[in-house]
Design a protein around this motif. Sequence first.
Motif, short mmCIF file in Angstrom:
data_model
loop_
_atom_site.label_atom_id
_atom_site.label_comp_id
_atom_site.label_asym_id
_atom_site.label_seq_id
_atom_site.Cartn_x
_atom_site.Cartn_y
_atom_site.Cartn_z
N THR A 17 0.82 -0.99 -0.30
CA THR A 17 0.05 0.26 0.06
C THR A 17 0.52 0.88 -0.22
O THR A 17 1.39 1.40 1.22
CB THR A 17 -0.67 -0.18 1.09
N ALA A 18 0.57 1.53 -1.05
CA ALA A 18 1.34 3.61 -0.84
C ALA A 18 0.38 4.01 -0.27
O ALA A 18 -0.89 4.69 -0.93
CB ALA A 18 1.18 3.90 -2.45
N GLU A 19 0.01 4.81 0.83
CA GLU A 19 -0.44 5.93 1.92
C GLU A 19 -0.60 6.92 0.74
O GLU A 19 -1.84 7.16 0.84
CB GLU A 19 -0.10 5.86 3.60
N ARG A 20 0.19 7.93 0.38
CA ARG A 20 0.38 8.15 -0.93
C ARG A 20 1.06 8.50 -1.75
O ARG A 20 1.90 7.24 -2.42
CB ARG A 20 1.06 10.60 0.05
N MET A 21 0.64 8.50 -3.40
CA MET A 21 1.57 8.56 -4.29
C MET A 21 1.27 9.63 -5.24
O MET A 21 -0.21 9.86 -5.47
CB MET A 21 1.66 7.23 -5.13
N SER A 22 2.50 10.06 -6.02
CA SER A 22 2.48 11.31 -7.67
C SER A 22 3.17 11.00 -8.38
O SER A 22 4.00 10.11 -8.02
CB SER A 22 2.61 12.42 -5.90
N ILE A 23 2.58 11.31 -8.75
CA ILE A 23 3.86 11.05 -10.22
C ILE A 23 4.15 12.13 -11.34
O ILE A 23 3.32 13.12 -10.73
CB ILE A 23 2.70 10.83 -10.98
N ILE A 24 4.89 11.65 -10.90
CA ILE A 24 6.01 13.75 -11.19
C ILE A 24 6.32 13.85 -12.69
O ILE A 24 7.03 12.57 -12.98
CB ILE A 24 7.18 13.37 -10.59
N VAL A 25 6.19 14.70 -13.54
CA VAL A 25 6.58 14.67 -14.76
C VAL A 25 7.87 15.43 -15.03
O VAL A 25 7.08 16.65 -14.53
CB VAL A 25 4.32 14.96 -15.32
N ASP A 26 8.24 15.34 -16.19
CA ASP A 26 9.63 16.18 -15.94
C ASP A 26 10.80 16.46 -14.96
O ASP A 26 10.04 16.47 -13.80
CB ASP A 26 9.05 17.38 -16.66
N ALA A 27 11.45 16.12 -15.03
CA ALA A 27 13.06 16.15 -14.06
C ALA A 27 12.73 17.36 -13.18
O ALA A 27 13.47 17.95 -12.20
CB ALA A 27 14.06 16.49 -14.60
N ALA A 28 12.53 18.70 -13.11
CA ALA A 28 12.35 19.82 -12.59
C ALA A 28 11.62 20.30 -11.52
O ALA A 28 12.02 19.92 -10.66
CB ALA A 28 11.81 21.77 -13.38
N ASP A 29 10.41 19.33 -11.45
CA ASP A 29 9.53 18.95 -10.11
C ASP A 29 10.28 18.08 -9.48
O ASP A 29 10.47 17.71 -8.29
CB ASP A 29 8.80 18.79 -10.47
N PHE A 30 10.45 16.64 -10.42
CA PHE A 30 11.55 15.59 -9.57
C PHE A 30 12.95 15.83 -8.39
O PHE A 30 12.99 15.64 -7.57
CB PHE A 30 12.01 15.16 -10.06
N PHE A 31 13.84 17.05 -9.63
CA PHE A 31 15.00 17.58 -8.60
C PHE A 31 14.71 17.91 -7.61
O PHE A 31 15.19 17.63 -6.38
CB PHE A 31 16.19 17.77 -9.84
N ARG A 32 13.83 19.32 -7.62
CA ARG A 32 13.11 20.04 -6.20
C ARG A 32 12.55 19.01 -5.62
O ARG A 32 12.48 19.29 -4.41
CB ARG A 32 12.26 21.00 -6.63
N ALA A 33 12.01 18.10 -5.39
CA ALA A 33 11.02 16.84 -4.66
C ALA A 33 11.85 16.33 -3.96
O ALA A 33 11.95 15.90 -2.36
CB ALA A 33 10.03 16.14 -5.56
N ALA A 34 12.93 15.35 -4.74
CA ALA A 34 13.67 15.05 -3.96
C ALA A 34 14.99 15.65 -3.06
O ALA A 34 15.51 15.35 -2.10
CB ALA A 34 15.01 14.26 -4.78
N LYS A 35 14.81 16.49 -3.43
CA LYS A 35 16.10 17.73 -2.41
C LYS A 35 15.41 18.21 -1.45
O LYS A 35 15.89 17.23 -0.37
CB LYS A 35 16.57 18.98 -3.18
#
Length: 487
Positions: A16-34
Motif C-alpha cells: 500500500t502507498a499511503e500517498r503517491m504522486s506521479i511527477i512529470v519531468d525532472a524539474a519537479d523531481f529534482f526539487r522534490a528529491a532535494k
Amino acid sequence: MQSVLKEGETCWRIATAERMSIIVDAADFFRAAKSAMTKAKRSIFLIGWDFDTRIRLDPEGDGTDDWPDQLGSFLNALARRKEEIDIRILKWDVGLLNSITRGETPFYMLQWVFDKRIHLKLDGAHPAMSAHHMKLLVIDDQVAFCGGIDMTVGRWDTRAHAEKAPGRRSPMGFAQDPWHDATTCLSGPAAAALGDVARRRWMLATEEELNPTTCDGDPWPDGLDVGFRDVNIGIARTAPEYRDRRQIVEIETAKLAIIAAAKKTLYVESQYFASRRVAQAMAERLREEDGPEIVLINPQTCEGYLEAKAMDSARIRLMKLVQDADRFGRFRLYYPVNDAETPIYVHAKMMFADDRVIKIGSANLNNRSMGYDTECDVVIAAQESQTVLREKIIATRDDLLAEHLGRSAREVQDAMTANGGSIIAAIEALNPSSGRRLVPVPMRDLTPDEELFAESDLADPERPAGKRYRASRFLKRHFGHKLKKAL
C-alpha cells in the motif's frame, strides 16, 4: 478486466502507498528529491544507471534555501549536518566510463569511497553487456521515488519544454535539447518495499547486508501534491540470472498482461519501440474487430549514432509488423515537439490501459528491459468498484496528452467526450499543424546497414546467452487467447 497484478508473476510484491504522486519531468523531481532528502534522519539510498555530481537540482530557483544546489555539494552538506545519516550510492560500473568521458570530476567519487557517511559503490554484479538501469531514491524507508529519471546531465526540464530554457544547460554551459521524463513518489509500506529492493541490490553488489531503517518523521517533499491515497502498488522487476539469483521477468509479464487486458485504449510512452514480443502482442490486439486503440509516444530518434542505428532500425521493422496487422486503423506512433518545433526527447516509461492501469518505472519497450538489464516499475491496477481511482488514472493520462498537444486537460477531456472516447480522434482534433504538437513517426525503408543492425541482438539482447523466454502460467491461463503469437 482481469486483474493484472499477481505476486510472483506480474509483480514481486503488492504493498500500500499511503500517498503517491506521479511527477512529470525532472524539474519537479529534482526539487522534490532535494526537499525529501533534507528531511532524512537515518538513511538515503540512491540506486541508478548514472549520477553526475555537477548537476544543479534547481537551476532556475531563487537560491534562497539553506542548502547547496549542486548535487555533490548538497550530499556532502547532508552528511555534515546530519550526524546519524547514512547515504548509500550505487552506480552501474560501466556508467563510470560515461562520467570520465563527459568530464565529470572524480573529486566526489574518490572522497566518498573513504567517507564514513556517504558510501559510493560501483555495481558490477551483472552479466557481460548488461546494465543496471533501475532508478530508485529511498529515504528512511518512508518515502521512495521510482521511475525513469536519472540524476545526471541532460535530464532537467520543465513541462513547458521551452526553447533555450536557461536552466537546461550542461555543467559546461552548453544548451541542451528538451527532455520529457517521469517518476513516482510514494510513502508508506510501498516505500519500505522499495527500500527492500534497494538493499537487495546493495547486497548483491557489495555482499554487505543492511537492515531496514526505522525512525520517526515524514520526509514527504514540500509542495508536492498527493495524487493518490491508500492505493495498492505492484512492484515489478527485471533482472538477468546472475550468480545465485534466478532470472526475473515480472515487468515483461506485466506488460503483456496489460496489453491483453486493455479494452478501449492503450497509451504508452517509451524511449524505444524495439521489443518484438511486445509488438506482436499489440499486433494481435489490433487484428481484433473490437480491440483497443494503441497510441505510442517515442522520441523522434535515439541518442548517439550506434544507438540510433540499432534502435531506430528495430522500430521501423516493428512499425511495419504492427501496421500490417492494423486493419482497422487503430495504431498511432508519434513524437512530440515544442513551440519552436524542436523535437522533445522522450525518456519516460509509462503505460496506461483504459481507466484501470498505470505502469511507470525504468523499463522501456525494448528487449534489454525484458530480461537482460535490471529494472524496477510500479503498477496501479484499479478494480471496477474504485470509481475515484479510475477517474484519477484517466485524468493523469489526459494531463500527459495535454502537455504534448499544448492544450489544457479540460480540452483533452472534452475532445475525448466529443469523439466517443476515441483517443486517436481526440488527438487528431486537437493536434495543430504547427508549434507544440505530436508528429507522426514516418514509415520508411531500411538501408542495408540498418537491416544488419535490426537483425543483430548485440545492442539489444533479450536474455543472457542460453536463456530463453518461457511464458508464465498466469499469462497462458488468463490472457493466452489474446496473446497466442506473442507467447
